[in-house]
Design a protein around this motif. Structure first.
Motif, mmCIF file in Angstrom:
data_model
loop_
_atom_site.group_PDB
_atom_site.id
_atom_site.type_symbol
_atom_site.label_atom_id
_atom_site.label_comp_id
_atom_site.label_asym_id
_atom_site.label_seq_id
_atom_site.Cartn_x
_atom_site.Cartn_y
_atom_site.Cartn_z
ATOM 1 N N SER A 158 0.130 -1.531 0.188
ATOM 2 C CA SER A 158 0.036 -0.163 0.008
ATOM 3 C C SER A 158 0.494 1.196 0.187
ATOM 4 N N GLU A 159 -0.010 2.255 -0.450
ATOM 5 C CA GLU A 159 1.330 3.663 -0.781
ATOM 6 C C GLU A 159 0.399 4.783 -0.133
ATOM 7 N N PRO A 160 0.616 6.042 -0.025
ATOM 8 C CA PRO A 160 0.142 7.081 0.736
ATOM 9 C C PRO A 160 -0.808 7.504 -0.541
ATOM 10 N N ARG A 161 -1.694 8.672 -0.785
ATOM 11 C CA ARG A 161 -2.815 8.681 -2.151
ATOM 12 C C ARG A 161 -2.053 10.478 -1.646
ATOM 13 N N VAL A 162 -2.068 11.429 -2.757
ATOM 14 C CA VAL A 162 -0.748 12.775 -2.688
ATOM 15 C C VAL A 162 -2.462 13.213 -3.511
ATOM 16 N N ALA A 163 -2.457 14.806 -3.463
ATOM 17 C CA ALA A 163 -3.313 15.547 -3.903
ATOM 18 C C ALA A 163 -2.362 16.295 -5.065
ATOM 19 N N ILE A 164 -2.686 16.459 -6.250
ATOM 20 C CA ILE A 164 -1.692 17.259 -7.226
ATOM 21 C C ILE A 164 -2.304 18.926 -7.506
ATOM 22 N N LEU A 165 -1.398 19.854 -7.392
ATOM 23 C CA LEU A 165 -1.881 21.092 -6.808
ATOM 24 C C LEU A 165 -0.952 21.720 -7.884
ATOM 25 N N PRO A 166 -1.494 23.232 -9.094
ATOM 26 C CA PRO A 166 -0.403 23.910 -9.187
ATOM 27 C C PRO A 166 0.540 24.496 -7.932
ATOM 28 N N VAL A 167 1.638 24.971 -8.440
ATOM 29 C CA VAL A 167 2.502 25.449 -7.860
ATOM 30 C C VAL A 167 2.029 26.497 -7.220
ATOM 31 N N THR A 168 0.878 26.905 -7.476
ATOM 32 C CA THR A 168 0.919 28.630 -6.777
ATOM 33 C C THR A 168 -0.550 28.227 -6.008
ATOM 34 N N HIS A 169 -0.873 27.274 -5.842
ATOM 35 C CA HIS A 169 -2.288 26.882 -5.521
ATOM 36 C C HIS A 169 -1.905 27.249 -3.767
ATOM 37 N N ARG A 170 -3.297 28.097 -2.768
ATOM 38 C CA ARG A 170 -3.210 28.447 -1.971
ATOM 39 C C ARG A 170 -2.944 27.066 -0.464
ATOM 40 N N LEU A 171 -2.852 25.863 -1.102
ATOM 41 C CA LEU A 171 -2.176 24.786 -0.368
ATOM 42 C C LEU A 171 -1.220 24.262 -0.528
ATOM 43 N N ALA A 172 0.336 24.331 -1.710
ATOM 44 C CA ALA A 172 0.530 24.617 -1.707
ATOM 45 C C ALA A 172 1.811 24.398 -1.122
ATOM 46 N N GLY A 173 2.601 23.147 -0.651
ATOM 47 C CA GLY A 173 4.155 24.007 0.476
ATOM 48 C C GLY A 173 3.363 23.033 0.996
ATOM 49 N N LYS A 174 2.086 22.810 1.803
ATOM 50 C CA LYS A 174 2.178 22.371 3.287
ATOM 51 C C LYS A 174 2.549 21.145 3.511
#
Length: 282
Positions: A158-174
């Protein structure tokens, strides 16, 4: 059963139009109609209800369609395997989903069996088990869930699932986000693939905007994410394999991990399949 008549039936059942089905099959429509009538006589059941405006499946037709697809796939698989055997070449074909690396177990298999011809088939969510049923692959590394009917499915990891976001997204970097943080976003996956998001999604609430289709290929998803048209939920390995400077990924902490497994047709008794399954699940 006459497999040719079954293929004709499936074409009509999928098109729900005799004219379009005849074009797809490259035969005349009267010939197709006669073949369907002959099939109905053989089965002693009406398969379609037709009028001037529409063609619909009967209950018997729906049952036949459900049973015909795996039967035709099995016939195609048999044809492929017999053709390979006639060439006198020992072969092993593996299907695999994007982001999954199969180099090491395949290398071990070929070292154990000098002269073995190995081939790879890149699959998608739509055909990761279809390649088994129709004989294009002997085994397939799949991402669950899949329809297990007719298959042996052995868990690998099994492996984690992640959200793919634009680098400018408000949640990017969290460091991490929760599904609720993504409720206002447009998901580029099919909603059923991420039921946790579906349960909180603003765009799916009553009266919301009409939803566009989900994208199956990772390349399509990344292009749309980079353009700011939505986000995608993918396995961690996929996000790390398909990197680009205009998108980033953030772990989704409250999503259950994705499951990876090896699958093959349960009726197969191939020593190579069992050996490979042991290698990847060891």
């Amino acid at each position: 059963m006459d497999l040719r008549k079954l293929r004709y039936f499936v074409a009509v059942a999928e098109e729900l139009h005799f004219g379009r089905a005849a074009e797809r099959l490259h035969i005349a429509q009267p010939v197709l109609s006669r073949q369907i009538r002959a099939l109905e006589e053989e089965l002693r059941a009406q398969l379609f209800v037709r009028d001037r405006r529409s063609t619909e499946l009967t209950a018997a037709g729906r049952q036949l369609l459900e049973d015909s697809r795996p039967l035709l796939a099995a016939a195609e698989a048999l044809r492929r395997r017999v053709a390979l055997a006639a060439r006198g070449t020992s072969t092993f074909t593996l299907g695999f989903m994007p982001g999954i690396t199969v180099t090491e177990p395949l290398r071990t298999l070929t070292e154990r069996h000098p002269g073995l011809a190995v081939d790879l088939v890149r699959t998608t969510w739509d055909d990761q088990t279809e390649v088994l049923h129709d004989g294009r692959a002997d085994a397939s590394i799949v991402r669950l869930p899949v329809d297990p009917r007719g298959l042996t499915v052995r868990p690998m990891y099994s492996e984690p699932r992640v959200a793919i976001l634009p680098v400018t997204h408000r949640l990017a970097g969290k460091e991490s986000v929760d599904v609720a943080d993504l409720a206002e976003e447009h998901l580029l996956n099919e909603p059923d693939a991420v039921p946790e998001w579906k349960a909180v999604a603003t765009e799916l609430r009553a009266g919301g905007a009409a939803r566009t289709r989900g994208y199956r290929s990772i390349e399509e998803k990344l292009e749309h994410v980079a353009a700011g048209l939505g986000i995608a939920i993918v396995p961690l390995s996929t996000s790390e394999y398909y990197t680009r400077p205009d998108v980033t990924h953030v772990p989704v902490g409250d999503l259950p991990p994705g499951q990876v497994a090896v699958a093959w047709v349960a009726a197969r008794r191939s020593r190579l399949i069992y050996e490979f399954a042991d290698l990847v699940t060891r």
